[in-house]
Write an enzyme that holds these catalytic residues in place. Structure first.
Site, PDB file in Angstrom:
ATOM      1  N   ASP A 216      87.573  -9.149  -4.693  1.00 28.03           N
ATOM      2  CA  ASP A 216      88.495  -8.913  -3.596  1.00 28.03           C
ATOM      3  C   ASP A 216      88.644 -10.216  -2.800  1.00 28.03           C
ATOM      4  OD1 ASP A 216      89.990  -7.392  -1.623  1.00 28.03           O
ATOM      5  OD2 ASP A 216      88.198  -7.487  -0.372  1.00 28.03           O
TER       6      ASP A 216
ATOM      7  N   ASP B 241      90.434 -10.589   1.046  1.00 27.73           N
ATOM      8  CA  ASP B 241      90.229 -10.462   2.494  1.00 27.73           C
ATOM      9  C   ASP B 241      88.914  -9.749   2.807  1.00 27.73           C
ATOM     10  OD1 ASP B 241      92.688 -11.592   2.628  1.00 27.73           O
ATOM     11  OD2 ASP B 241      93.716  -9.877   3.522  1.00 27.73           O
TER      12      ASP B 241
ATOM     13  N   ASP C 263      84.614  -5.422  -0.245  1.00 23.69           N
ATOM     14  CA  ASP C 263      84.092  -4.950   1.043  1.00 23.69           C
ATOM     15  C   ASP C 263      84.743  -3.682   1.559  1.00 23.69           C
ATOM     16  OD1 ASP C 263      86.608  -6.294   1.658  1.00 23.69           O
ATOM     17  OD2 ASP C 263      85.990  -6.152   3.759  1.00 23.69           O
TER      18      ASP C 263
END
Length: 274
Positions: free
Chosen positions: A13, A15, A214
């Site tokens: 991922d 961001d 996240d």
């Protein structure tokens, strides 16, 4: 635990993971990015961002000869070195953006749902929502297979909205900053499984896969890999995984690229030598 000289395949991922949540820096992860490049380990960006956004980031990250997954799995972009692949240059899953927008508009008109998507506003508003510069915001608005939404209504209406989307063959998933509407069954995990299978076919042997993310929209990716790094997030959403065995899942204590580094430090040995 895997070694750097194993056949590794990394899915990450952006961001809040490889990129810092606030300033989008990846500096703490640069050492690992360099090391992985030296060992020719593919690092596959797996993000809610658009293909237009990722193309620019790939240049900066020096990952240009690697496929990437955009819009939460709706789009897989293949590099020029995959030019003889049947899916080149794009593998697209689910509904097209124009159809998604029509369904959202119709549901809002009929039920007065309180939400706004990227297609409802200008680049200045997207820049305000995301912290991006206006030119970067325009790249974020170049959607192909998903629509990010800011939800202003209550939880009850959100559930109703999700139910109506499901009836139309669409689904709703939670990202770090936005809700995302896309085709039913589309996910980062589905795209990861497809791409890992293609790597296995092209190279003639299985790859050891590691995923780092996240947010809740990363869960399907983290379930689909051999080793999962759950990076500490700037949110209060639960991040449950079906298989929590300590040799498969590592939950970081650090955020963003610091957590990204912490996760790879945990899982990858520097070499296969004792």
């Amino acid at each position: 635990m895997p070694y750097l000289d194993n056949s590794l395949l990394i899915f990450t991922d952006l961001d809040g993971s490889l990129l810092d949540h606030d300033d989008y820096s990846w500096k703490p992860a640069q050492g690992w990015l360099t090391r992985l490049a030296e060992h020719q380990v593919p690092v596959v960006i797996t993000t809610s961002k658009t293909a237009a956004e990722v193309t620019a980031l790939q240049q900066a990250l020096n990952l240009t000869d690697v496929p990437f997954i955009a819009e939460n799995g709706a789009v897989i972009a293949l590099p020029e070195s995959w030019g003889d692949h049947l899916a080149w240059p794009r593998k697209v899953f689910g509904a097209e953006y124009g159809e998604i927008r029509k369904i959202i508009d119709a549901l809002r008109l009929r039920y007065d749902f309180e939400c706004r998507g990227f297609g409802d506003v200008d680049a200045a508003q997207v820049a305000d929502w995301t912290g991006l510069q206006p030119d970067e915001a325009r790249l974020a608005m170049a959607r192909e297979g998903s629509e990010p939404l800011v939800w202003f209504g209550d939880e009850r209406d959100l559930k109703r909205f999700e139910g109506y989307l499901n009836q139309e063959g669409l689904m709703l998933t939670r990202g770090g900053r936005f809700w995302h509407v896309m085709g039913a069954g589309v996910s980062k995990g589905q795209a990861v499984q497809w791409l890992a299978g293609e790597y296995r076919r092209l190279r003639g042997h299985p790859m050891v896969t590691i995923g780092l993310g996240d947010g809740p929209n990363d869960l399907s990716m983290l379930e689909a890999v051999d080793h999962a790094v759950v990076i500490r997030g700037h949110h209060d959403q639960p991040m449950p995984l079906a298989n929590e065995q300590h040799d498969r899942v590592f939950r970081t204590t650090l955020y963003g690229p610091q957590g990204w580094k912490q996760g790879l430090d945990h899982f990858i040995h520097k070499s296969g030598q004792a």
